[in-house]
Structures are given as C-alpha cells and as structure tokens.
Design an enzyme around this catalytic site. Structure first.
Site, PDB file in Angstrom:
ATOM      1  N   GLY A  23      33.454 -24.188   6.044  1.00 55.48           N
ATOM      2  CA  GLY A  23      34.030 -22.841   6.058  1.00 55.48           C
ATOM      3  C   GLY A  23      35.386 -22.774   6.723  1.00 55.48           C
ATOM      4  O   GLY A  23      35.705 -21.800   7.398  1.00 55.48           O
ATOM      5  N   ALA A  24      36.210 -23.787   6.505  1.00 56.86           N
ATOM      6  CA  ALA A  24      37.479 -23.887   7.226  1.00 56.86           C
ATOM      7  C   ALA A  24      38.620 -23.137   6.568  1.00 56.86           C
ATOM      8  O   ALA A  24      39.745 -23.182   7.062  1.00 56.86           O
ATOM      9  CB  ALA A  24      37.865 -25.358   7.383  1.00 56.86           C
ATOM     10  N   ASN A  25      38.370 -22.420   5.492  1.00 57.40           N
ATOM     11  CA  ASN A  25      39.468 -21.735   4.803  1.00 57.40           C
ATOM     12  C   ASN A  25      39.774 -20.363   5.390  1.00 57.40           C
ATOM     13  O   ASN A  25      40.790 -19.747   5.056  1.00 57.40           O
ATOM     14  CB  ASN A  25      39.163 -21.590   3.315  1.00 57.40           C
ATOM     15  CG  ASN A  25      37.909 -20.776   3.059  1.00 57.40           C
ATOM     16  OD1 ASN A  25      36.807 -21.274   3.303  1.00 57.40           O
ATOM     17  ND2 ASN A  25      38.043 -19.554   2.588  1.00 57.40           N
ATOM     18  N   GLY A  27      38.816 -17.298   8.917  1.00 54.56           N
ATOM     19  CA  GLY A  27      38.156 -16.978  10.167  1.00 54.56           C
ATOM     20  C   GLY A  27      38.319 -18.034  11.236  1.00 54.56           C
ATOM     21  O   GLY A  27      39.345 -18.725  11.317  1.00 54.56           O
ATOM     22  N   ILE A  28      37.293 -18.166  12.073  1.00 59.31           N
ATOM     23  CA  ILE A  28      37.386 -19.112  13.176  1.00 59.31           C
ATOM     24  C   ILE A  28      37.406 -20.558  12.696  1.00 59.31           C
ATOM     25  O   ILE A  28      37.942 -21.430  13.374  1.00 59.31           O
ATOM     26  CB  ILE A  28      36.263 -18.896  14.216  1.00 59.31           C
ATOM     27  CG1 ILE A  28      34.884 -19.145  13.606  1.00 59.31           C
ATOM     28  CG2 ILE A  28      36.345 -17.495  14.820  1.00 59.31           C
ATOM     29  CD1 ILE A  28      33.769 -19.125  14.640  1.00 59.31           C
ATOM     30  N   GLY A  29      36.848 -20.804  11.510  1.00 63.07           N
ATOM     31  CA  GLY A  29      36.927 -22.155  10.953  1.00 63.07           C
ATOM     32  C   GLY A  29      38.356 -22.551  10.650  1.00 63.07           C
ATOM     33  O   GLY A  29      38.782 -23.676  10.926  1.00 63.07           O
ATOM     34  N   SER A 153      25.325 -17.469  17.454  1.00 61.62           N
ATOM     35  CA  SER A 153      25.794 -16.101  17.670  1.00 61.62           C
ATOM     36  C   SER A 153      24.951 -15.440  18.746  1.00 61.62           C
ATOM     37  O   SER A 153      23.773 -15.800  18.943  1.00 61.62           O
ATOM     38  CB  SER A 153      25.668 -15.299  16.362  1.00 61.62           C
ATOM     39  OG  SER A 153      25.809 -13.911  16.593  1.00 61.62           O
ATOM     40  N   TYR A 179      19.510 -12.373   9.999  1.00 62.42           N
ATOM     41  CA  TYR A 179      20.689 -13.042  10.554  1.00 62.42           C
ATOM     42  C   TYR A 179      20.377 -13.612  11.929  1.00 62.42           C
ATOM     43  O   TYR A 179      20.723 -14.771  12.230  1.00 62.42           O
ATOM     44  CB  TYR A 179      21.854 -12.052  10.641  1.00 62.42           C
ATOM     45  CG  TYR A 179      23.117 -12.664  11.215  1.00 62.42           C
ATOM     46  CD1 TYR A 179      23.812 -13.643  10.525  1.00 62.42           C
ATOM     47  CD2 TYR A 179      23.606 -12.253  12.451  1.00 62.42           C
ATOM     48  CE1 TYR A 179      24.969 -14.208  11.043  1.00 62.42           C
ATOM     49  CE2 TYR A 179      24.770 -12.804  12.982  1.00 62.42           C
ATOM     50  CZ  TYR A 179      25.441 -13.776  12.277  1.00 62.42           C
ATOM     51  OH  TYR A 179      26.582 -14.349  12.814  1.00 62.42           O
TER      52      TYR A 179
END
Length: 301
Positions: A23-25, A27-29, A153, A179
C-alpha cells in the site's frame, strides 16, 4: 527511546537495504516510502494499481531523482495474487531487510468479501499480510537483522475475535467491530511471529505500529471521519513516524508496539505504547495463527 521528539531526520542511511511496503502508493505507506527512498534504500511499492504505483514513484523522484524504486502488483484481498507476488519477489531479490505490512481497508459501507470469500477487512488486513509474510519468511530469516513491521490501530481495543464466525456470516455485520478485529489480529500475528522467529534463532524481529489519527484516504468510506480529519487529524507524514521508528531505530526489540505519544495516542511523535490486555493472550494468538494457516494454505517453515 529518547524522550525528545524523534523524526525522520534521525534515521541512518539505508543504502544497500531492500524495503518492501504494501500500500505504498498513498497515505502513510507513501510517506514511509519517501523517507526510506531518500535514505538510500531500494523501495518496492507493492500496490493493487500499477498506474497509481508509478505515479507515486514519479512523486518520490521529484525530491529524490536517483531513488531506487520498483512497483509490483499485489492485491492482498486475493491469495493467488499474494502468491504470485511472493514468487516474483523471491525470483528478483536475494535479500529483504524491511517488510512493512502497511496496506489496509477500513469500514466499507457494507459487508464485502475477498476473492477467497473472507470478510474484506479481516481477509485483507490480516490474512493477506499473514500469507505474504510467511511466503517471504525464508528470505527474511536469511537477511541479517531484518524486520517485519505490521501496522495495527488503536481500534484494536474494541476488537474481539469470534472464531465461530470470523467472516461475519451468522451475525449482523458491524463494520467498526470487524475493523477492530482485523487490527487486533495484526497484534496477535506480530507476537506469534516474534515467538517463532526467536525459536528459530533468527536475527529477524517482528514489531507493530499504529499511526494514531492521521488524515489519509483510509477513511474514504466514512464522510464524517473525512470531515473531522480537517480539524483533528495529524498529517500522514506524522502518522508514518511510528512505523518508520519500528523499521529503523536501533533500540527496537521484537514484539514491541509503537504509536504517537500525544493524548490518547491520537497524534504526536512516536513512543513505545501499550495494547489491550486481550491482545496479549497467547492462547488466542496461537489459535489465530493455526486458523490462519488453514484458511490461507500457507504454513510456517
């Protein structure tokens, strides 16, 4: 950890290291990828959308033109994609210094399932990363002082796994509960993984982190949360600091957990933090591990 404020400027050079971030594209990634690439690591952006991954690379290269970046396709909601990714990664790389299990999905408007039929949040946030980590565990253990960082989280506090209905097929669906369950599972996984790494006398360690309340598109399914982000959330760059600390700081030990140090753990610079008493139940963690192996068909070696 030192008592003063820790930020990315404290991170040592990462030349020669390989960092894989799911998920590096965005947000925090994305912010984690920016920092590690700027420190000289080769960063593999594992993403569901290759086009978005390439756009992220272009954005990183605006600041770091010589950054070593690779984009690879990974859909954590599809175990066949996880396997293809792992096999492709193993064929391409002879080491893996940092595996950052960052990607996630949060409170979709209704119950959805993964390609394999698992409740979407549990299947993506936990089972997808579980399978990915185990498939890459041999390479991790071969790489001196490697680390696995899994992003949890504060929502894990209202998680409580129901092993009779992990996929929410029998109960009325409660998206926030689901979640929380997936984020609790992330902590069980981290501690069980650390136990197995220690038993194997590996120098690899498993740690966890959470970003507090950070303004990202993770909250895109909750309009009220997106509105409140404008007033209460910290930036995604700040939210990335706990996972960066977990990934790079010298004084990190296996099974530790890091998050923002401000009130309620919602914002601030990274500190060691506690988790729910339930998350420390080794019996439940062991059971989840065994169930996860069966559900994914991926086993510890």
């Amino acid at each position: 950890m030192r008592n003063d404020k820790w930020d990315a400027g404290r991170i040592a050079r990462q030349d020669g290291r390989i960092a894989l971030i799911s998920g590096a594209n965005s947000g925090i990634g994305f912010d984690t990828a920016v920092v590690l690439a700027g420190k000289g690591a080769e960063v593999v952006l594992a993403v569901r959308d290759i086009g978005k991954g390439e756009e992220a690379c272009k954005a990183i290269r605006k600041d770091f033109p010589d950054a070593a970046l690779q984009v690879m396709l990974l859909d954590l909601a599809d175990l066949s994609s996880v396997r293809r990714f792992a096999y492709a990664f193993l064929a391409r790389y002879s080491r893996l210094d940092l595996l950052i299990n960052n990607a996630g999905v949060m409170v979709p408007p209704q119950r959805c399932v993964t390609v394999d039929g698992f409740e979407l949040q549990f299947g993506t946030n936990h089972l997808g990363h579980f399978a990915l980590t185990l498939l890459l565990s041999g390479l991790l253990k071969q790489t001196p002082s490697s680390r696995v960082v899994t992003v949890s989280s504060g929502a894990h506090y209202f998680g409580k796994l129901d092993f009779s209905d992990l996929n929410w097929q029998r109960r009325p669906y409660r998206k926030w509960q689901a979640y929380g369950d997936s984020k609790l599972a992330n902590l069980y996984f981290t501690r069980q993984l650390q136990r197995r790494l220690a038993e194997d006398h590996a120098s690899t360690i498993a740690v966890a982190a959470h970003p507090g309340w950070s303004g990202t598109n993770l909250q895109r399914y909750e309009p009220l949360a997106m509105l409140m982000n404008r007033f209460f959330a910290q930036t995604s760059a700040m939210g990335a600091l706990p996972e960066l600390y977990a990934a790079t700081a010298r004084d990190v030990a296996g099974a530790e957990y890091f998050g923002p140090g401000g009130i309620g753990g919602l914002r601030g610079y990274p500190v060691r933090c506690s988790s729910s008493r339930l998350s420390e139940d080794q019996g439940v963690g062991q059971r989840l591990w065994e169930v996860s192996e069966v559900l994914t068909g991926v086993f510890w070696q």
